[in-house]
Design a protein around this motif. Structure first.
Motif, PDB file in Angstrom:
ATOM      1  N   UNK A 135       8.167  12.603   3.224  1.00 35.22           N
ATOM      2  CA  UNK A 135       8.759  12.119   3.018  1.00 35.22           C
ATOM      3  C   UNK A 135       8.660  10.853   4.523  1.00 35.22           C
ATOM      4  N   UNK A 136       8.612  11.708   6.152  1.00 33.26           N
ATOM      5  CA  UNK A 136       8.607  10.837   7.307  1.00 33.26           C
ATOM      6  C   UNK A 136       7.825   9.791   7.232  1.00 33.26           C
ATOM      7  N   UNK A 137       6.398  10.599   6.941  1.00 35.06           N
ATOM      8  CA  UNK A 137       4.979  10.393   7.271  1.00 35.06           C
ATOM      9  C   UNK A 137       4.575   9.067   5.998  1.00 35.06           C
ATOM     10  N   UNK A 138       5.403   8.867   4.815  1.00 31.86           N
ATOM     11  CA  UNK A 138       4.508   7.902   3.864  1.00 31.86           C
ATOM     12  C   UNK A 138       5.378   6.799   4.441  1.00 31.86           C
ATOM     13  N   UNK A 139       6.462   6.860   5.678  1.00 33.38           N
ATOM     14  CA  UNK A 139       7.188   5.943   5.782  1.00 33.38           C
ATOM     15  C   UNK A 139       6.157   4.588   6.152  1.00 33.38           C
ATOM     16  N   UNK A 178       0.532  -1.988  -6.461  1.00 37.82           N
ATOM     17  CA  UNK A 178       2.320  -0.475  -6.657  1.00 37.82           C
ATOM     18  C   UNK A 178       2.396  -0.133  -5.503  1.00 37.82           C
ATOM     19  N   UNK A 179       2.179  -0.567  -4.442  1.00 36.25           N
ATOM     20  CA  UNK A 179       2.382   0.457  -3.411  1.00 36.25           C
ATOM     21  C   UNK A 179       2.940  -0.657  -1.990  1.00 36.25           C
ATOM     22  N   UNK A 180       3.061  -2.109  -2.841  1.00 32.23           N
ATOM     23  CA  UNK A 180       4.210  -2.859  -2.256  1.00 32.23           C
ATOM     24  C   UNK A 180       5.722  -2.546  -3.457  1.00 32.23           C
ATOM     25  N   UNK A 181       5.226  -2.417  -4.191  1.00 36.85           N
ATOM     26  CA  UNK A 181       6.478  -2.233  -5.020  1.00 36.85           C
ATOM     27  C   UNK A 181       7.581  -0.724  -5.203  1.00 36.85           C
ATOM     28  N   UNK A 182       6.057   0.530  -4.416  1.00 39.13           N
ATOM     29  CA  UNK A 182       7.280   1.424  -4.147  1.00 39.13           C
ATOM     30  C   UNK A 182       7.776   1.119  -2.965  1.00 39.13           C
ATOM     31  N   UNK A 183       7.186   0.464  -1.691  1.00 38.74           N
ATOM     32  CA  UNK A 183       7.788   0.001  -0.536  1.00 38.74           C
ATOM     33  C   UNK A 183       8.939  -0.744  -0.623  1.00 38.74           C
ATOM     34  N   UNK A 184       9.177  -1.672  -1.700  1.00 42.89           N
ATOM     35  CA  UNK A 184      10.232  -2.453  -1.809  1.00 42.89           C
ATOM     36  C   UNK A 184      11.001  -1.491  -2.336  1.00 42.89           C
TER      37      UNK A 184
END
Lengths: 256, 278
Positions: free
Chosen positions: B191-195, B211-217
């Motif tokens: 969880x920490x490193x995926x941030x 898809x990474x932008x969607x997850x990130x948002x």
């Protein structure tokens, strides 16, 4: 012969134990994959496509250090928690010969990192895996792992006296990545850091691996890494003996 | 309704409120004190100050090498993200760690208000995360090319405090999962490193696949970091109110999700008699 058997059995036992531990699966596979992906997109955004293999390779090498750090730093603490540190220290073989295969196993676990980031780069990002000197590449990896294992011996031994070893492990991950130039070339760092990086065997090991994979002469790096590993081994043995004696005198071996 | 009955009801409400506040503040304070290692400077300084400081430096130099953005981009991104050392790991250990210390079953046997019980445990980590983050900014100011105007600091502090709070809410979700899966670090570490990857900490979101932008948002910190970057460049708080609003909303969603998960896993732990398993 008995020493070789002791080293091999300890190494294999530790390797199997670490392979089954969730923490090491994370530090040796998941975390390097996250960093490989990060480095890939970062270099791509910076329009440096020629460095994509470099990114995948470097992320794997970063993983080797992380495994060594947490495996070696935690080796003595794990033994403390399991209550086997005192019997191991009291057993007939010198404790350095028991600790060294454990730290070597921690560094060996790093092979998972390298393999996973290279496969990840090839499969997910289509990075061609073309190594300029394949034989030297393989040799430089072995030498780097051995040198990291010996560095782990010095580090692990120092942690005999320091019960908050995990805290030091948490701290030392990024600075060694910086100082050894594993992904950021040393030429970008301030000059006063360079002498510090020269005395670290991983600096030379990483340089040898990069040169073997991407072009350049890997042999000086291999030679210096081996030389430094020999020096570390002598220091490591002395440190283990001195710190073990001090821990016995202060009766702190089994304190958790 | 008679005056006497109304007074009794009002007294009962006041007492419940006092109890809830006591559980929230005292419970949170004592649970933080119970992280015995963290009270020692020998643990706190390397883990909470030096480690994050080196993270800021590492990514700033990596940024210089990759030519993607300037130092300020990496200092702000990482200085905000390192609040996760407390917000994610601290909360995860506090909540998930009740299992190791064998205090989980007695804790959940009490009739205490669960909202106060678990949110109170998050409060010290918000404060600690803010301190860690501030130290990251200080390192960036002292050692790198990051020189925000003095006038931006109060507004930057507001954004960082909000981001630390949302990160802590995310940490509560991780801690709640620790009630279900026994090794909380198996969840907290990724969880920490995926941030670092998804939240625009080191890579502009626009450089990531859709898809990474969607997850990130939908992750904590993403909008907070974007707001902090603009504020550090001199923008006013009112000009980033949209980003601040999104970050606050995401934080509320994570707090709600954490509460639901904690109640669900508590009920499941009772039913399966797994609360004391380590």
């Amino acid at each position: 012969m008995r020493i070789a058997r002791l080293l091999a059995v300890c190494w294999w036992f530790q390797l199997k134990q670490m392979t089954k531990a969730g923490l090491f699966v994370f530090t040796s596979i998941i975390e390097p994959l996250i960093f490989a992906t990060l480095a890939y997109y970062l270099f791509k955004a910076g329009h440096r496509p020629g460095t994509l293999l470099y990114a995948a390779l470097s992320a794997g090498l970063m993983g080797i250090w992380t495994s060594t750090l947490f495996g070696s730093g935690g080796a003595i603490n794990f033994q403390r928690w399991q209550g086997v540190l005192e019997p191991l220290v009291a057993s007939p073989p010198p404790y350095a010969l028991i600790l060294f295969p454990q730290t070597l196993a921690a560094a060996s676990i790093g092979l998972y990192s390298l393999a996973s980031t290279l496969v990840w780069g090839r499969v997910i990002f289509g990075i061609p895996l073309h190594f300029v000197h394949p034989v030297a590449f393989a040799i430089s990896i072995v030498v780097t792992i051995v040198s990291l294992g010996v560095l782990g011996l010095v580090m692990g031994a120092s942690f005999i006296l320091y019960r908050e070893a995990n805290a030091l492990s948490n701290m030392l991950e990024f600075p060694i990545w910086i100082v050894t130039g594993v992904i950021v070339p040393l030429s970008l760092l301030p000059g006063w850091i360079h002498p510090l990086s020269w005395i670290l065997a991983p600096t030379w090991g990483y340089r040898a691996i990069h040169n073997a994979a991407l072009g350049g002469n890997p042999w000086p790096g291999i030679g210096i890494a081996l030389g430094l590993a020999a020096v570390y081994f002598v220091i490591g043995q002395a440190v283990v003996v001195a710190f073990e004696r001090r821990a016995r005198e202060r009766a702190t071996l089994s304190l958790v | 309704m008679s005056v006497a009955v109304r007074n009794r009801m009002s007294y009962g409400r006041d007492q419940r409120l006092r109890q809830t506040l006591r559980i929230f503040f005292h419970g949170g304070y004592f649970s933080y004190r119970a992280l015995f290692n963290w009270q020692s400077p020998r643990f706190y300084v390397p883990t909470m100050l030096a480690g994050p400081a080196f993270q800021v430096l590492f990514f700033a130099y990596l940024g210089r090498y990759s030519h993607v953005r300037d130092d300020a981009f990496y200092v702000v991104g990482n200085a905000v993200q390192v609040s996760g050392m407390s917000g994610v790991f601290g909360v995860a250990i506090t909540v998930g760690g009740e299992r190791w210390t064998q205090t989980l079953a007695p804790l959940l046997a009490t009739p205490a208000n669960r909202m106060a019980l678990f949110l109170g445990r998050a409060l010290p980590h918000i404060v600690n995360g803010f301190i860690v983050s501030a130290f990251g900014f200080a390192i960036g100011r002292l050692l790198l090319d990051f020189h925000p105007g003095l006038g931006t600091i109060p507004e930057l502090a507001v954004v960082v405090l909000l981001s630390t709070t949302t990160c802590t809410a995310f940490g509560l979700v991780v801690g709640a999962l620790g009630l279900r899966w026994r090794d909380v670090f198996t969840i907290a570490n990724p969880a920490y490193f995926l941030m670092l990857l998804f939240c625009g900490v080191n890579i502009p979101l626009s450089a990531l696949p859709k898809w990474m932008q969607v997850v990130g948002s939908g992750m904590p910190l993403t909008h907070g970091i974007a707001a902090a970057r603009r504020v550090a460049h001199g923008a006013s708080l009112s000009s980033v109110d949209g980003l601040i609003g999104k970050e606050a909303l995401i934080g509320l969603c994570y707090f709600a999700a954490a509460y639901v998960l904690l109640r669900v896993f508590e009920a499941e732990g009772r039913r399966r008699a797994t609360l004391e398993l380590v």
